[in-house]
Scaffold this active site. Structure first.
Site, short mmCIF file in Angstrom:
data_model
loop_
_atom_site.label_atom_id
_atom_site.label_comp_id
_atom_site.label_asym_id
_atom_site.label_seq_id
_atom_site.Cartn_x
_atom_site.Cartn_y
_atom_site.Cartn_z
N GLU A 92 0.90 -1.35 -0.23
CA GLU A 92 0.06 0.04 -0.05
C GLU A 92 0.98 1.20 0.05
O GLU A 92 1.98 1.32 0.44
CB GLU A 92 -0.95 -0.07 1.29
CG GLU A 92 -2.09 -1.01 0.97
CD GLU A 92 -3.11 -0.94 2.29
OE1 GLU A 92 -4.08 -1.36 2.16
OE2 GLU A 92 -2.42 -0.97 3.50
N CYS A 335 -1.02 6.19 10.00
CA CYS A 335 0.40 5.68 10.35
C CYS A 335 0.12 4.22 11.12
O CYS A 335 -0.76 4.11 11.84
CB CYS A 335 1.06 6.38 11.35
SG CYS A 335 1.71 7.89 10.77
N1 SAH Z 1 9.61 0.48 9.97
C1 SAH Z 1 9.85 2.07 9.81
C2 SAH Z 1 9.04 3.07 8.82
C3 SAH Z 1 7.31 2.51 8.99
S1 SAH Z 1 6.41 2.86 10.35
C4 SAH Z 1 9.78 2.89 11.04
O1 SAH Z 1 9.58 2.00 11.98
O2 SAH Z 1 9.92 4.22 11.32
C5 SAH Z 1 6.31 4.62 10.42
C6 SAH Z 1 5.93 5.39 11.49
O3 SAH Z 1 4.70 5.05 11.78
C7 SAH Z 1 6.69 4.74 12.67
O4 SAH Z 1 7.32 6.10 13.32
C8 SAH Z 1 5.80 4.11 13.59
O5 SAH Z 1 6.39 4.00 15.02
C9 SAH Z 1 4.53 4.61 13.42
N2 SAH Z 1 3.39 3.65 13.61
C10 SAH Z 1 3.18 2.37 13.55
N3 SAH Z 1 2.15 1.99 14.16
C11 SAH Z 1 1.30 3.20 14.48
C12 SAH Z 1 -0.02 3.27 15.07
N4 SAH Z 1 -0.80 2.32 15.34
N5 SAH Z 1 -0.21 4.66 15.27
C13 SAH Z 1 0.36 5.67 14.89
N6 SAH Z 1 1.75 5.54 14.41
C14 SAH Z 1 2.34 4.21 14.04
#
Ligand code: SAH
Length: 350
Positions: A92, A335
């Site tokens: 996605e 996110c």
């Molecule tokens: N693997 C990388 C990029 C993908 S996640 C990383 O960890 O940075 C991108 C962002 O989304 C990260 O900062 C992660 O902490 C956040 N994220 C993941 N799950 C989330 C959720 N349920 N709510 C809000 N942010 C979330």
């Protein structure tokens, strides 16, 4: 399977074209067709001879992704795209528009892997498990499709979709370099952000190689004992060790660093604010606060009042912050919500 033409950078395509007896300026023309003009058929490359167009079509795949689904949020017009890969997996991408009003930003959030092996508790992609890395062409083709379908030219890219970009370093960096080509998308290096959960040796490599893109580190906790519960990577690469490495290397690097902090009910105390404050010695570091989005996880989502209290505390301490709005929540485009969820756990269609 044929190789993908979008897997190649300038030097590689120059070699291919030279071997075919083509002139060097044709390479820039090809990049122009692929990214600036963003065409979806070799036959449309009208300044190429019919023979060259045919040879390219015979030998290479132009677009490794096909659109499977497209949803538009009725709340904020965020668009989510589901793509099918040639081997029938699903990834996605998200187009985020409201930021146009802030700093003139139009962002595409792209995926770097099919699934993810990092296992963060709050993230839907983790639930898929890991399938494979995306190729350079698959990373770039997300942008091509999103631009063509939406009719909009993004000026910002975040590697914050499915996957851990620093577990697919070569392809992620190669695609970022291609995004930056003046004869392609021509995206500024400052408008490309790579987000990592904290793969220490790869962050170090990135800094040592003096890569110019923005770096974002998903911290999400201020205490190791708590971070380890939600982010298993903490066991292998403790954030304290990352902080020490950054203390050594960051001041001399050209990078900007964003610390991402997903706010739960239980990580936004006054003590958390105090510990965060200690981490902001450098002028090029800022804190990006993200409200925890709902998903299959059972982690506690904070109320707006609790978030406001935390933000106020940080403001008093002069921590440079930005707060990420939750975009596209009605289409699971926010996110941590990307999962290709219409499909089974392996990321394959049922
Ligand atoms: N693997 C990388 C990029 C993908 S996640 C990383 O960890 O940075 C991108 C962002 O989304 C990260 O900062 C992660 O902490 C956040 N994220 C993941 N799950 C989330 C959720 N349920 N709510 C809000 N942010 C979330």
């Amino acid at each position: 399977m044929k190789p993908g033409i979008k897997d190649y950078n300038y030097e590689e395509l120059l070699k291919i074209f030279t071997t075919m007896g083509e002139k060097e300026y044709r390479v820039k023309q090809l990049f122009n067709w692929l990214y600036e003009k963003n065409i979806d058929d070799f036959s449309l490359m009208t300044n190429f001879s019919k023979e060259l167009r045919q040879t390219l079509a015979d030998k290479y795949v132009l677009s490794p992704l096909t659109l499977e689904d497209h949803e538009i949020s009725s709340i904020d017009a965020t668009e989510k795209f589901l793509f099918r890969t040639e081997d029938n997996h699903f990834i996605e991408s998200v187009l985020i528009k409201n930021e146009m009003s802030d700093e003139g930003r139009l962002t595409i959030c792209i995926s770097s892997q099919i699934g993810c092996q990092m296992g963060c508790k709050f993230c839907e992609t983790a639930k898929i498990g890991f399938v494979r890395d995306l190729t350079t062409g698959e990373i770039l083709d997300q942008i091509c499709h999103v631009r063509r379908i939406s009719g909009l030219k993004n000026n910002n890219i975040v590697f914050m979709g499915m996957g851990e970009p620093f577990m697919n370093y070569e392809n992620v960096l190669k695609s970022a370099d291609i995004m930056n080509y003046s004869f392609g998308f021509h995206l500024s290096v400052r408008k490309i952000t790579i987000s990592t959960c904290g793969i220490l040796p790869v962050i170090e490599r990135y800094i040592d190689e003096q890569r110019p893109y923005n770096l974002a580190l998903s911290l999400n906790d201020t205490e190791a004992v708590k971070r380890i519960i939600n982010m298993p990577i903490e066991k292998k690469y403790p954030f304290q060790a990352i902080a020490e490495m950054l203390n050594d290397k960051f001041p001399a690097s050209r990078n900007r660093l964003t610390i991402e902090y997903v706010m739960r009910k239980d990580n936004i105390s006054q003590d958390d604010a105090r510990r965060l404050k200690k981490m902001f010695k450098y002028s090029r570091v800022k804190l990006n606060l993200i409200p925890l989005n709902p998903g299959k996880h059972t982690l506690p989502i904070p109320t707006q009042d609790e978030i406001n209290a935390f933000v106020k505390e940080l403001e008093i301490m002069n921590v440079p912050i930005s707060i990420r709005k939750s975009m596209g929540s009605d289409i699971s485009g926010a996110c941590g919500q990307l999962s290709g969820k219409k499909y089974s756990n392996s990321g394959k269609k049922d």
